[in-house]
Enzyme design. Structure first.
Site, mmCIF file in Angstrom:
data_model
loop_
_atom_site.group_PDB
_atom_site.id
_atom_site.type_symbol
_atom_site.label_atom_id
_atom_site.label_comp_id
_atom_site.label_asym_id
_atom_site.label_seq_id
_atom_site.Cartn_x
_atom_site.Cartn_y
_atom_site.Cartn_z
ATOM 1 N N PRO A 293 44.457 72.273 -2.106
ATOM 2 C CG PRO A 293 42.187 71.816 -2.346
ATOM 3 C CD PRO A 293 43.333 71.591 -1.421
ATOM 4 C CE LYS A 297 51.362 76.403 -8.622
ATOM 5 N NZ LYS A 297 50.508 76.656 -9.789
HETATM 6 P P1 RFL Z 1 45.937 59.801 -8.036
HETATM 7 O O1 RFL Z 1 45.123 60.611 -8.980
HETATM 8 O O2 RFL Z 1 45.483 59.657 -6.658
HETATM 9 O O3 RFL Z 1 46.098 58.379 -8.705
HETATM 10 C C1 RFL Z 1 46.644 57.283 -8.004
HETATM 11 C C2 RFL Z 1 46.104 56.004 -8.617
HETATM 12 O O4 RFL Z 1 46.682 54.892 -7.948
HETATM 13 C C3 RFL Z 1 45.674 53.923 -7.662
HETATM 14 N N1 RFL Z 1 46.108 53.115 -6.520
HETATM 15 C C4 RFL Z 1 46.563 51.847 -6.632
HETATM 16 N N2 RFL Z 1 46.756 51.049 -7.682
HETATM 17 C C5 RFL Z 1 47.244 49.800 -7.445
HETATM 18 N N3 RFL Z 1 47.531 49.328 -6.206
HETATM 19 C C6 RFL Z 1 47.358 50.094 -5.112
HETATM 20 N N4 RFL Z 1 47.649 49.628 -3.905
HETATM 21 C C7 RFL Z 1 46.862 51.423 -5.305
HETATM 22 N N5 RFL Z 1 46.572 52.454 -4.460
HETATM 23 C C8 RFL Z 1 46.117 53.449 -5.214
HETATM 24 C C9 RFL Z 1 44.444 54.766 -7.385
HETATM 25 O O5 RFL Z 1 43.234 54.032 -7.531
HETATM 26 C C10 RFL Z 1 44.605 55.871 -8.430
HETATM 27 O O6 RFL Z 1 43.994 55.507 -9.657
HETATM 28 O O7 RFL Z 1 47.453 60.344 -7.962
HETATM 29 P P2 RFL Z 1 48.364 61.064 -9.083
HETATM 30 O O8 RFL Z 1 48.323 60.300 -10.376
HETATM 31 O O9 RFL Z 1 49.644 61.315 -8.411
HETATM 32 O O10 RFL Z 1 47.639 62.437 -9.412
HETATM 33 C C11 RFL Z 1 47.596 63.469 -8.469
HETATM 34 C C12 RFL Z 1 46.281 64.234 -8.583
HETATM 35 O O11 RFL Z 1 45.201 63.347 -8.694
HETATM 36 C C13 RFL Z 1 46.096 65.115 -7.367
HETATM 37 O O12 RFL Z 1 47.279 65.838 -7.049
HETATM 38 C C14 RFL Z 1 45.006 66.147 -7.492
HETATM 39 O O13 RFL Z 1 43.812 65.659 -7.989
HETATM 40 C C15 RFL Z 1 44.809 66.700 -6.084
HETATM 41 N N6 RFL Z 1 43.508 67.251 -5.930
HETATM 42 C C16 RFL Z 1 43.311 68.479 -6.441
HETATM 43 N N7 RFL Z 1 44.345 69.150 -7.001
HETATM 44 C C17 RFL Z 1 44.161 70.340 -7.533
HETATM 45 O O14 RFL Z 1 45.131 70.931 -8.053
HETATM 46 N N8 RFL Z 1 42.898 70.931 -7.482
HETATM 47 C C18 RFL Z 1 41.816 70.269 -6.937
HETATM 48 O O15 RFL Z 1 40.712 70.790 -6.929
HETATM 49 C C19 RFL Z 1 41.985 69.018 -6.372
HETATM 50 N N9 RFL Z 1 40.963 68.349 -5.812
HETATM 51 C C20 RFL Z 1 42.465 66.531 -5.299
HETATM 52 C C21 RFL Z 1 41.185 67.097 -5.273
HETATM 53 C C22 RFL Z 1 42.671 65.270 -4.713
HETATM 54 C C23 RFL Z 1 41.654 64.560 -4.084
HETATM 55 N N10 RFL Z 1 41.975 63.290 -3.458
HETATM 56 C C24 RFL Z 1 43.328 62.775 -3.503
HETATM 57 C C25 RFL Z 1 41.136 62.503 -2.713
HETATM 58 C C26 RFL Z 1 40.134 66.399 -4.683
HETATM 59 C C27 RFL Z 1 40.353 65.136 -4.093
HETATM 60 C C28 RFL Z 1 39.151 64.450 -3.491
HETATM 61 C C1 PHB Z 2 38.854 73.255 -9.729
HETATM 62 O O1 PHB Z 2 38.530 72.129 -9.340
HETATM 63 O O2 PHB Z 2 38.327 73.777 -10.724
HETATM 64 C C2 PHB Z 2 39.892 74.001 -8.984
HETATM 65 C C3 PHB Z 2 40.357 73.497 -7.780
HETATM 66 C C4 PHB Z 2 41.322 74.215 -7.084
HETATM 67 C C5 PHB Z 2 41.799 75.413 -7.584
HETATM 68 C C6 PHB Z 2 41.330 75.903 -8.784
HETATM 69 C C7 PHB Z 2 40.362 75.191 -9.487
HETATM 70 O O3 PHB Z 2 42.723 76.124 -6.902
#
Ligand code: RFL
Ligand code: PHB
Length: 390
Positions: A293, A297
């Site tokens: 993260p 991106k």
């Molecule tokens: P998502 O958000 O994971 O959504 C996928 C959805 O698919 C469902 N799913 C299913 N549904 C039906 N059948 C199945 N077998 C399934 N398996 C899964 C799930 O329940 C979910 O609703 O993927 P998407 O849409 O591609 O979005 C991507 C973003 O969510 C992700 O890139 C970011 O959130 C990554 N990420 C972060 N990115 C940042 O840029 N900054 C952050 O601070 C940040 N923190 C994070 C994050 C990802 C995390 N993950 C994956 C655990 C923190 C966490 C904890």
């Molecule tokens: C946020 O969750 O606010 C966040 C996470 C990762 C970043 C910047 C912001 O690089």
């Protein structure tokens, strides 16, 4: 049941694709494993590139974002106590990022889908993919104990890193590129004003720290922790103590503490599965790639994949051309790899790597010193942070 595009996953990728397709008159059904409440309660990313903001606007879901999103012209890097501002706007000819939580993006998309009366099947269990090589792929699933089948023209695998789409493919069909980092981020959300009006990314010998926010009253903080760490072992006090030690004095003094409203640990990983297409299945977002993260991106890449996939599907239905579908994987991956490189680089710049030696340490210090002295180096950082063109 039959639809044109069956979407697996109601995360930002699946919901945004569904919204764009629905507005273009292309029928779609979303199958989501979790409940609506669960989907709406996930706390994740917070920084949107302009390209994603524009896409949300095109999808008709930007009203609240335009009212409540915080436009940021820059952010600060801190290294061993010294602060250095990256003037995003000045270095990129006027481009900025918008701070608006992924949770809010998801809520806006869920509401818009509801308003268009498009079907999302929550708590769809045991989703399985069939006949993705043929012209009429199918999904089977159970809901409330009953078996269902959904036939479609195309399947969009938007089901995240732990989803079923990528996992259904034979191992030989995929090439996997991966880097697992020996640490995670412990994140804390608190209803207190942020320590700084802009984000602060801090490299420190005790480990990385980040000051972010969701609004003028809600802060989001992160600290690097070893992978074995358990969130139950971190009291709010211990978290804030550690955070402050890693920040320059002026920022540490401005941290307003309070009871956490969410606290969780996320491991850091770089991951790409190639290609993004198999017959009539298209992977998008975290289902196909993960970035640490640090460069903010992950969510933005999900949006750029959806941009390319939506354009390709619209071309198929409206213009009867499959050129976009045929080039989807290559187009999306070209942008994915640039974000992979940037996220990997920024992670290396700011984290403490337990196995590293003195040489690595000096290189990291010098990288930071170079950034503080070279406008060219800052420009390269800024143009990646605001987001490379689609
Ligand atoms: P998502 O958000 O994971 O959504 C996928 C959805 O698919 C469902 N799913 C299913 N549904 C039906 N059948 C199945 N077998 C399934 N398996 C899964 C799930 O329940 C979910 O609703 O993927 P998407 O849409 O591609 O979005 C991507 C973003 O969510 C992700 O890139 C970011 O959130 C990554 N990420 C972060 N990115 C940042 O840029 N900054 C952050 O601070 C940040 N923190 C994070 C994050 C990802 C995390 N993950 C994956 C655990 C923190 C966490 C904890
Ligand atoms: C946020 O969750 O606010 C966040 C996470 C990762 C970043 C910047 C912001 O690089």
């Amino acid at each position: 049941m039959r639809t044109q595009v069956a979407i697996i996953g109601a995360g930002p990728a699946g919901l945004l694709l569904g919204q764009l397709l629905s507005r273009a008159g292309i029928d779609n059904v979303i199958l989501e494993r979790r409940s609506l409440d669960y989907v709406l309660s996930r706390i994740r990313a917070g920084v949107l590139e302009q390209g994603m903001v524009d896409l949300l606007h095109e999808a008709g879901v930007s009203d609240r974002l335009e009212r409540e999103g915080l436009v940021h012209d820059g952010f600060s890097l801190a290294y061993h106590g010294a602060l250095h501002r990256i003037d995003l706007k000045g270095l990129t000819g006027g481009r900025t990022v918008t701070v608006y939580g992924q949770t809010e993006v998801t809520r806006d998309l869920v509401e818009a889908r509801h308003a268009l009366d498009r079907p999302t099947i929550y708590e769809a269990q045991d989703v399985a993919l069939h006949d993705i090589d043929g012209t009429s792929p199918r999904l089977t699933f159970t809901k409330d104990g009953k078996a269902h089948e959904l036939t479609c023209d195309f399947i969009a695998g938007c089901d995240g890193y732990h989803g079923i789409s990528r996992a259904s493919l034979p191992e030989t069909a995929l090439q996997i590129f991966e880097r697992v980092y020996p640490f995670g981020w412990l994140g804390l959300l608190v209803d207190r004003p942020p320590a700084s009006h802009e984000l602060v990314y801090a490299g420190h010998e005790r480990g990385f720290a980040l000051c972010s926010m969701r609004s003028a009253e809600r802060s989001r903080y992160y600290i690097q922790v070893p992978l074995e760490e358990r969130v139950e072992d971190w009291s709010d006090e211990a978290f804030f103590d550690e955070l402050r030690q890693r920040l320059p004095a002026e920022v540490a003094e401005a941290v307003v503490t309070g009871p956490s409203i969410e606290k969780s640990i996320a491991p850091l990983r770089s991951f790409v599965a190639e290609p993004l297409r198999f017959g009539r299945l298209f992977l998008a977002g975290d289902a196909a790639h993960i970035v640490p993260p640090t460069g903010a991106k992950g969510l933005n890449l999900a949006a750029s994949d959806v941009r390319y996939l939506f354009d390709a599907l619209r071309e198929h239905y409206r213009d009867h051309s499959d050129a976009g579908l045929d080039s989807y994987s290559a187009r999306a991956l070209a942008r994915v790899w640039k974000a992979e490189r940037f996220s990997w680089w920024m992670t290396n710049l700011l984290h403490r790597f337990p196995e590293r030696d003195g040489f690595d340490g000096r290189i990291q210090e010098t990288e930071f010193a170079y950034l503080t002295q070279s406008r060219a180096a800052c420009t390269a950082l800024a143009e990646n942070y605001v987001g490379l063109p689609y």
